[in-house]
Design a protein around this motif. Structure first.
Motif, PDB file in Angstrom:
ATOM      1  N   CYS A 115     -58.410 -17.379 -19.349  1.00 27.44           N
ATOM      2  CA  CYS A 115     -58.848 -17.273 -20.743  1.00 27.44           C
ATOM      3  C   CYS A 115     -57.632 -17.262 -21.661  1.00 27.44           C
ATOM      4  CB  CYS A 115     -59.652 -15.996 -20.958  1.00 27.44           C
ATOM      5  SG  CYS A 115     -61.257 -16.008 -20.112  1.00 27.44           S
ATOM      6  N   ALA A 116     -57.815 -17.822 -22.849  1.00 27.95           N
ATOM      7  CA  ALA A 116     -56.698 -18.012 -23.772  1.00 27.95           C
ATOM      8  C   ALA A 116     -57.015 -17.402 -25.129  1.00 27.95           C
ATOM      9  CB  ALA A 116     -56.401 -19.497 -23.923  1.00 27.95           C
ATOM     10  N   SER A 117     -55.963 -17.047 -25.849  1.00 28.53           N
ATOM     11  CA  SER A 117     -56.137 -16.566 -27.225  1.00 28.53           C
ATOM     12  C   SER A 117     -54.874 -16.864 -28.022  1.00 28.53           C
ATOM     13  CB  SER A 117     -56.429 -15.061 -27.248  1.00 28.53           C
ATOM     14  OG  SER A 117     -55.383 -14.325 -26.640  1.00 28.53           O
ATOM     15  N   VAL A 118     -55.064 -17.039 -29.327  1.00 29.61           N
ATOM     16  CA  VAL A 118     -53.946 -17.258 -30.245  1.00 29.61           C
ATOM     17  C   VAL A 118     -54.200 -16.395 -31.475  1.00 29.61           C
ATOM     18  CG1 VAL A 118     -52.697 -18.931 -31.668  1.00 29.61           C
ATOM     19  CG2 VAL A 118     -53.563 -19.610 -29.414  1.00 29.61           C
ATOM     20  N   ASN A 119     -53.216 -15.593 -31.854  1.00 28.18           N
ATOM     21  CA  ASN A 119     -53.333 -14.751 -33.038  1.00 28.18           C
ATOM     22  C   ASN A 119     -52.641 -15.448 -34.206  1.00 28.18           C
ATOM     23  OD1 ASN A 119     -54.233 -12.011 -33.998  1.00 28.18           O
ATOM     24  ND2 ASN A 119     -52.103 -11.974 -34.691  1.00 28.18           N
ATOM     25  N   VAL A 120     -53.423 -15.847 -35.217  1.00 25.10           N
ATOM     26  CA  VAL A 120     -52.884 -16.666 -36.308  1.00 25.10           C
ATOM     27  C   VAL A 120     -52.658 -15.873 -37.588  1.00 25.10           C
ATOM     28  CG1 VAL A 120     -53.936 -18.772 -35.402  1.00 25.10           C
ATOM     29  CG2 VAL A 120     -55.193 -17.399 -37.094  1.00 25.10           C
ATOM     30  N   GLY A 121     -53.025 -14.599 -37.610  1.00 28.08           N
ATOM     31  CA  GLY A 121     -52.843 -13.831 -38.835  1.00 28.08           C
ATOM     32  C   GLY A 121     -52.891 -12.344 -38.594  1.00 28.08           C
ATOM     33  N   LYS A 168     -58.862  -5.422 -40.155  1.00 29.46           N
ATOM     34  CA  LYS A 168     -59.668  -5.321 -38.948  1.00 29.46           C
ATOM     35  C   LYS A 168     -59.495  -6.582 -38.120  1.00 29.46           C
ATOM     36  CE  LYS A 168     -64.178  -5.950 -39.144  1.00 29.46           C
ATOM     37  NZ  LYS A 168     -64.296  -7.185 -38.339  1.00 29.46           N
ATOM     38  N   THR A 169     -59.919  -6.509 -36.879  1.00 25.67           N
ATOM     39  CA  THR A 169     -59.863  -7.679 -36.006  1.00 25.67           C
ATOM     40  C   THR A 169     -61.016  -8.619 -36.321  1.00 25.67           C
ATOM     41  OG1 THR A 169     -58.905  -6.333 -34.244  1.00 25.67           O
ATOM     42  CG2 THR A 169     -59.821  -8.463 -33.625  1.00 25.67           C
ATOM     43  N   THR A 170     -60.693  -9.887 -36.521  1.00 29.26           N
ATOM     44  CA  THR A 170     -61.718 -10.919 -36.602  1.00 29.26           C
ATOM     45  C   THR A 170     -61.288 -12.063 -35.694  1.00 29.26           C
ATOM     46  OG1 THR A 170     -60.637 -11.819 -38.577  1.00 29.26           O
ATOM     47  CG2 THR A 170     -62.566 -10.425 -38.923  1.00 29.26           C
ATOM     48  N   ALA A 171     -62.237 -12.911 -35.338  1.00 32.04           N
ATOM     49  CA  ALA A 171     -61.924 -13.980 -34.392  1.00 32.04           C
ATOM     50  C   ALA A 171     -62.918 -15.114 -34.534  1.00 32.04           C
ATOM     51  CB  ALA A 171     -61.943 -13.445 -32.958  1.00 32.04           C
ATOM     52  N   VAL A 172     -62.543 -16.245 -33.994  1.00 27.11           N
ATOM     53  CA  VAL A 172     -63.421 -17.412 -33.963  1.00 27.11           C
ATOM     54  C   VAL A 172     -63.460 -17.950 -32.537  1.00 27.11           C
ATOM     55  CG1 VAL A 172     -63.744 -19.793 -34.729  1.00 27.11           C
ATOM     56  CG2 VAL A 172     -63.032 -18.041 -36.368  1.00 27.11           C
ATOM     57  N   ARG A 173     -64.679 -18.111 -32.023  1.00 25.46           N
ATOM     58  CA  ARG A 173     -64.898 -18.806 -30.753  1.00 25.46           C
ATOM     59  C   ARG A 173     -66.096 -19.728 -30.968  1.00 25.46           C
ATOM     60  NH1 ARG A 173     -66.300 -16.193 -24.863  1.00 25.46           N
ATOM     61  NH2 ARG A 173     -67.311 -14.678 -26.226  1.00 25.46           N
ATOM     62  N   VAL A 174     -65.793 -20.900 -31.515  1.00 26.99           N
ATOM     63  CA  VAL A 174     -66.837 -21.899 -31.749  1.00 26.99           C
ATOM     64  C   VAL A 174     -66.719 -22.990 -30.697  1.00 26.99           C
ATOM     65  CG1 VAL A 174     -67.074 -21.452 -34.211  1.00 26.99           C
ATOM     66  CG2 VAL A 174     -65.419 -23.149 -33.426  1.00 26.99           C
ATOM     67  N   VAL A 175     -67.851 -23.592 -30.389  1.00 29.11           N
ATOM     68  CA  VAL A 175     -67.912 -24.573 -29.312  1.00 29.11           C
ATOM     69  C   VAL A 175     -68.512 -25.878 -29.846  1.00 29.11           C
ATOM     70  CG1 VAL A 175     -68.746 -25.054 -26.981  1.00 29.11           C
ATOM     71  CG2 VAL A 175     -68.250 -22.687 -27.668  1.00 29.11           C
ATOM     72  N   PRO A 176     -67.672 -26.838 -30.268  1.00 32.81           N
ATOM     73  CA  PRO A 176     -68.209 -28.148 -30.625  1.00 32.81           C
ATOM     74  C   PRO A 176     -68.731 -28.847 -29.362  1.00 32.81           C
ATOM     75  CG  PRO A 176     -65.942 -27.846 -31.427  1.00 32.81           C
ATOM     76  CD  PRO A 176     -66.214 -26.758 -30.448  1.00 32.81           C
ATOM     77  N   VAL A 177     -69.931 -29.405 -29.447  1.00 34.07           N
ATOM     78  CA  VAL A 177     -70.551 -30.028 -28.278  1.00 34.07           C
ATOM     79  C   VAL A 177     -70.727 -31.522 -28.552  1.00 34.07           C
ATOM     80  CG1 VAL A 177     -72.469 -29.967 -26.654  1.00 34.07           C
ATOM     81  CG2 VAL A 177     -71.760 -27.857 -27.825  1.00 34.07           C
ATOM     82  N   PRO A 178     -69.881 -32.361 -27.952  1.00 35.63           N
ATOM     83  CA  PRO A 178     -69.995 -33.803 -28.183  1.00 35.63           C
ATOM     84  C   PRO A 178     -71.385 -34.330 -27.839  1.00 35.63           C
ATOM     85  CG  PRO A 178     -67.927 -33.297 -27.080  1.00 35.63           C
ATOM     86  CD  PRO A 178     -68.732 -32.029 -27.088  1.00 35.63           C
ATOM     87  N   MET A 233     -61.659 -19.533 -25.038  1.00 34.93           N
ATOM     88  CA  MET A 233     -60.535 -19.480 -25.984  1.00 34.93           C
ATOM     89  C   MET A 233     -60.962 -18.824 -27.296  1.00 34.93           C
ATOM     90  SD  MET A 233     -58.028 -22.529 -27.278  1.00 34.93           S
ATOM     91  CE  MET A 233     -59.367 -23.578 -27.867  1.00 34.93           C
ATOM     92  N   VAL A 234     -60.155 -17.889 -27.773  1.00 30.73           N
ATOM     93  CA  VAL A 234     -60.438 -17.148 -28.999  1.00 30.73           C
ATOM     94  C   VAL A 234     -59.246 -17.270 -29.944  1.00 30.73           C
ATOM     95  CG1 VAL A 234     -60.979 -14.892 -29.982  1.00 30.73           C
ATOM     96  CG2 VAL A 234     -61.861 -15.493 -27.733  1.00 30.73           C
ATOM     97  N   ILE A 235     -59.534 -17.476 -31.244  1.00 30.79           N
ATOM     98  CA  ILE A 235     -58.487 -17.493 -32.262  1.00 30.79           C
ATOM     99  C   ILE A 235     -58.650 -16.240 -33.106  1.00 30.79           C
ATOM    100  CG2 ILE A 235     -57.455 -18.756 -34.169  1.00 30.79           C
ATOM    101  CD1 ILE A 235     -59.704 -20.775 -32.074  1.00 30.79           C
ATOM    102  N   PHE A 236     -57.616 -15.383 -33.139  1.00 31.65           N
ATOM    103  CA  PHE A 236     -57.694 -14.043 -33.721  1.00 31.65           C
ATOM    104  C   PHE A 236     -56.935 -13.910 -35.034  1.00 31.65           C
ATOM    105  CE2 PHE A 236     -58.318 -12.265 -29.298  1.00 31.65           C
ATOM    106  CZ  PHE A 236     -59.443 -11.509 -29.573  1.00 31.65           C
ATOM    107  N   CYS A 237     -57.355 -12.906 -35.806  1.00 31.84           N
ATOM    108  CA  CYS A 237     -56.518 -12.231 -36.796  1.00 31.84           C
ATOM    109  C   CYS A 237     -56.522 -10.754 -36.409  1.00 31.84           C
ATOM    110  CB  CYS A 237     -57.074 -12.418 -38.204  1.00 31.84           C
ATOM    111  SG  CYS A 237     -56.133 -11.559 -39.492  1.00 31.84           S
ATOM    112  N   ASN A 238     -55.345 -10.132 -36.447  1.00 35.06           N
ATOM    113  CA  ASN A 238     -55.213  -8.716 -36.059  1.00 35.06           C
ATOM    114  C   ASN A 238     -55.669  -8.466 -34.626  1.00 35.06           C
ATOM    115  OD1 ASN A 238     -54.158  -7.653 -38.533  1.00 35.06           O
ATOM    116  ND2 ASN A 238     -56.202  -7.666 -39.419  1.00 35.06           N
ATOM    117  N   ALA A 239     -55.232  -9.298 -33.698  1.00 35.46           N
ATOM    118  CA  ALA A 239     -55.563  -9.085 -32.282  1.00 35.46           C
ATOM    119  C   ALA A 239     -55.003  -7.741 -31.811  1.00 35.46           C
ATOM    120  CB  ALA A 239     -54.982 -10.213 -31.436  1.00 35.46           C
ATOM    121  N   VAL A 240     -55.768  -7.077 -30.934  1.00 37.42           N
ATOM    122  CA  VAL A 240     -55.317  -5.790 -30.386  1.00 37.42           C
ATOM    123  C   VAL A 240     -54.740  -5.986 -28.989  1.00 37.42           C
ATOM    124  CG1 VAL A 240     -56.947  -4.481 -31.779  1.00 37.42           C
ATOM    125  CG2 VAL A 240     -57.626  -5.247 -29.505  1.00 37.42           C
TER     126      VAL A 240
END
Length: 447
Positions: free
Chosen positions: A144-150, A391-401, A182-189
């Motif tokens: 599993c992957a994550s990136v903290n962008v803010g 606070k922690t927020t995140a995005v895990r969206v799944v585009p489905v071709p 995969m999750v893209i975070f702000c304020n990851a803990v």
């Protein structure tokens, strides 16, 4: 515990879906750094399989001995962008494969930490790891992957936001299921035991046990007994229920840590739903008095729920951490799915709800033809909510071709299934293409 409390706990487990959602061992890989990536990967494999060799066995022993279901056994590691930066490799896929091999050797469910922290800018390893994300996730099973962008302290790295929209899009074209990991975070803990966003922070011990507890069904059952009561009574009922659930998590975490001879870290009391009947956060909100989640009043009910859960958890355990609150993943919550299908819940309302709950836009299926810039803009909106609200927020969206609004996609297992949700088609591209840094809010400066 007296007899009544014991019987109450047994009922919670047998009838109301109370469980230990995960026992997660955090492992530091800082002593595995090596300029030779082959040596580094071997060190990583060896350390993980040594430290966590008994994790699954201990989890199963606790479940058998105490009659408490332990659903997942997981490992989180130091963000790989920090570990792999010492090498001159052009991509870090081999590191992901080393993690995957270790996870399969251990027999665990997931391993988290193929991650980068870029909230204020990129270091040497960050760009390499981010570019490798689609391939690394497509070619592994348990990583599993994550990136903290803010963050509230540093602002939002809009260059990273733009790039992560492109990564999500590219990953969906390889295999849409990769975006569920995969999750893209702000304020990851740094001590989150839940996947896909778990990683082991650099301020954590060499190894630690963190526990994630979940019990939406328990809370709903408790609220059924106070129908028509005031909101004060509702909040107090949720708080008392969360207290009992967290106590169980502390017990399991302490036992697991002792058996594995590592420190006990935290209990994360997050109401994490599953597709199972009666295990839904949406149905808790409806029990509070909403005809269907998504209608007016949903955000207020969720704010009260989230706060009461945290208050009960803090009363029960001095080591509450992680995210602790209420998750609202669409695909994993039967009530959320029903609300989307009925037209009462949309992405705009979900975004409003994320301002008062634990995470963010989670496990939302969207059409595969959505532009990367629109995905980046969704990430930016969530990061802004997290940054401003500290606070922690995140995005895990799944585009489905190949799928469009109104169709359904099957994920399987705990990930469930999801209706494809409509996304605003008006372009945000010019804003996203500006790049740069959104400055931190004025309240970030507290020294």
């Amino acid at each position: 515990m007296d007899t009544a409390q014991i019987l109450e706990t047994i009922k919670m487990i047998s009838e109301e879906n109370l469980d230990i959602r995960t026992i997660t061992m955090g492992i530091s890989l800082l002593d595995c750094i090596d300029s030779d990536s082959d040596k580094a990967c071997q060190k990583i494999y060896d350390k993980i399989t040594t430290k966590a060799k008994d994790l699954v066995k201990v989890g199963n022993q606790i479940a058998t001995e105490y009659g408490i279901p332990v659903i997942n056994k997981r490992v989180s590691v130091t963000p790989i962008s920090l570990i792999a930066a010492a090498s001159k490799d052009k991509d870090y896929v081999k590191y992901a494969k080393a993690l995957d091999r270790a996870a399969q050797t251990l027999g665990i469910d997931f391993i988290g930490g193929y991650s980068a922290l870029v909230q204020k800018g990129y270091q040497n390893g960050d760009r390499t790891l981010i570019k490798s994300l689609p391939q690394a996730l497509a070619e592994t099973n348990l990583v599993c992957a994550s990136v903290n962008v803010g963050s509230t302290r540093s602002g939002i790295n809009m260059d990273a936001v733009k790039e992560m929209g492109q990564v999500v899009k590219a990953a969906s074209e390889l295999d849409f299921m990769t975006n569920a990991k995969m999750v893209i975070f702000c304020n990851a803990v740094e001590d989150n035991p839940f996947m896909a966003g778990g990683f082991h922070g650099v301020g954590e011990p060499d190894a630690v046990i963190n526990v994630g507890v979940s019990g939406p069904g328990v809370v709903k059952s408790a609220l059924e007994k106070v129908k028509g009561a005031s909101m004060d009574v509702v909040a107090e009922t949720i708080k008392q229920t969360a207290f009992k659930v967290t106590r169980m998590g502390q017990l399991v975490g302490s036992i697991a840590a002792e058996k594995l001879n590592v420190p006990f870290g935290i209990v994360d009391l997050s109401l994490a739903p599953t597709p199972a009947v009666g295990d839904s956060v949406a149905q808790i909100l409806e029990e509070i008095g909403l005809e269907q989640v998504g209608t007016h009043g949903t955000t207020a009910a969720l704010a009260m729920l989230n706060d009461a859960v945290k208050k009960g958890g803090i009363m029960a355990c001095s080591h509450v951490g992680g995210l602790s609150g209420a998750f609202i993943p669409v695909s994993e919550d039967a009530g959320m799915i029903d609300a989307v299908n009925a037209g009462s819940l949309n992405i705009e309302k979900l975004e409003a709800m994320t301002a008062v709950c634990s995470v963010g836009l989670d496990m939302i299926a969207i059409p595969g033809n959505i532009p990367a810039e629109t995905i980046s803009a969704m990430i930016a909106d969530e990061a802004a909510i997290g940054m401003i609200n500290n606070k922690t927020t995140a995005v895990r969206v799944v585009p489905v071709p190949g799928k469009d609004v109104g169709e359904t996609v099957e994920f399987g297992g705990l990930l469930g299934h999801a209706p494809i949700m409509a996304v605003n088609k008006v372009s945000s591209a010019d804003m996203i293409n500006r790049g740069g840094l959104i400055p931190a809010p004025v309240h970030s400066f507290k020294n």
